[in-house]
Design an enzyme around this catalytic site. Structure first.
Site, PDB file in Angstrom:
ATOM      1  N   THR A  17      49.526  28.775  25.469  1.00  0.00           N
ATOM      2  CA  THR A  17      50.925  28.791  25.288  1.00  0.00           C
ATOM      3  C   THR A  17      51.350  28.247  23.961  1.00  0.00           C
ATOM      4  OG1 THR A  17      52.839  28.655  26.647  1.00  0.00           O
ATOM      5  CG2 THR A  17      51.807  26.609  26.175  1.00  0.00           C
ATOM      6  N   SER A  45      48.171  26.285  22.395  1.00  0.00           N
ATOM      7  CA  SER A  45      47.266  26.928  21.446  1.00  0.00           C
ATOM      8  C   SER A  45      47.978  27.399  20.181  1.00  0.00           C
ATOM      9  CB  SER A  45      46.550  28.099  22.120  1.00  0.00           C
ATOM     10  OG  SER A  45      47.489  29.007  22.663  1.00  0.00           O
ATOM     11  N   THR A  74      49.649  33.666  22.608  1.00  0.00           N
ATOM     12  CA  THR A  74      51.106  33.491  22.545  1.00  0.00           C
ATOM     13  C   THR A  74      51.748  34.873  22.452  1.00  0.00           C
ATOM     14  OG1 THR A  74      50.841  31.380  21.395  1.00  0.00           O
ATOM     15  CG2 THR A  74      52.994  32.444  21.222  1.00  0.00           C
ATOM     16  N   CYS A 106      48.618  33.576  16.919  1.00  0.00           N
ATOM     17  CA  CYS A 106      47.858  33.093  18.080  1.00  0.00           C
ATOM     18  C   CYS A 106      47.773  34.180  19.154  1.00  0.00           C
ATOM     19  CB  CYS A 106      48.527  31.839  18.654  1.00  0.00           C
ATOM     20  SG  CYS A 106      47.719  31.217  20.138  1.00  0.00           S
ATOM     21  N   LYS A 160      58.035  28.240  31.120  1.00  0.00           N
ATOM     22  CA  LYS A 160      57.343  26.985  30.816  1.00  0.00           C
ATOM     23  C   LYS A 160      58.298  25.874  30.412  1.00  0.00           C
ATOM     24  CE  LYS A 160      53.604  29.914  29.290  1.00  0.00           C
ATOM     25  NZ  LYS A 160      52.863  30.415  28.129  1.00  0.00           N
ATOM     26  N   GLY A 170      59.082  20.995  28.528  1.00  0.00           N
ATOM     27  CA  GLY A 170      58.207  22.160  28.444  1.00  0.00           C
ATOM     28  C   GLY A 170      56.772  21.727  28.626  1.00  0.00           C
TER      29      GLY A 170
END
Length: 180
Positions: free
Chosen positions: A10, A133, A171, A168, A42, A54
């Site tokens: 995430t 991440s 994501t 990423c 989240k 979060g």
């Protein structure tokens, strides 16, 4: 041995800028090389919508931590700093809680913190926090935009999450963004 079944996910980014507090997160949850979910939520509003939170990490663990943190907020009459410290103490020392695999960002109008199971309660120097991440990419983007643009806080968070999602692989671009 490589763990191909590890859940990775995430990017969560929080920013205080020009009187606004904004937190945003992507919605992707991955297991190994497979996307399990595109639209996970989240981010939560806690304590009478005065606190934003979060998470990155295990979803069930994060929900347990949200519940514990909200209980601490109630116990300490909305004092977020005290609630964060007390949750982190419990998280680090409790036999069951210390097995939880998640990180939290919590924010209100006065404070921003990262909370972890190792007892960390981290307040940022420049009112920017990021976890997950894609956190380092979102953090760097937000820092540059905050320092070198006239964008408002919500736009900085959205653009920074976009940049993180371009870099990423864990994501995506299904963002949830909340503003205090």
């Amino acid at each position: 041995m490589k763990d191909d079944n590890k859940i990775r996910s995430t990017t969560v980014l929080c920013l205080r800028h020009n009187g606004s507090v904004v937190i945003g997160a992507d919605g992707q949850v991955s297991l190994g090389n497979t996307v399990l979910k595109h639209g996970a939520k989240k981010i939560r509003r806690l304590y009478h919508d005065k606190v934003l939170a979060g998470f990155a990490g295990s979803t069930s663990d994060a929900f347990a931590l949200f519940q514990k943190f909200e209980g601490k907020l109630e116990e300490y009459n909305g004092n977020m700093q005290r609630a964060a410290i007390e949750l982190s103490k419990d998280w680090r020392t409790d036999k069951i809680l210390r097995r939880l695999e998640a990180m939290l960002i919590v924010a209100n109008e006065e404070k921003l913190f990262i909370l972890s199971g190792s007892g960390d309660v981290i307040e940022p120097d420049e009112d920017i926090l990021a976890i997950g991440s894609g956190g380092p990419y979102a953090h760097a983007s937000a820092l540059a935009l905050k320092r070198h643009s006239d964008l408002d806080a919500r736009t900085i968070v959205e653009k920074s999450l976009q940049i993180a999602s371009d870099i990423c692989i864990y994501t995506n671009q299904k963002f949830t963004i909340e503003v205090l």
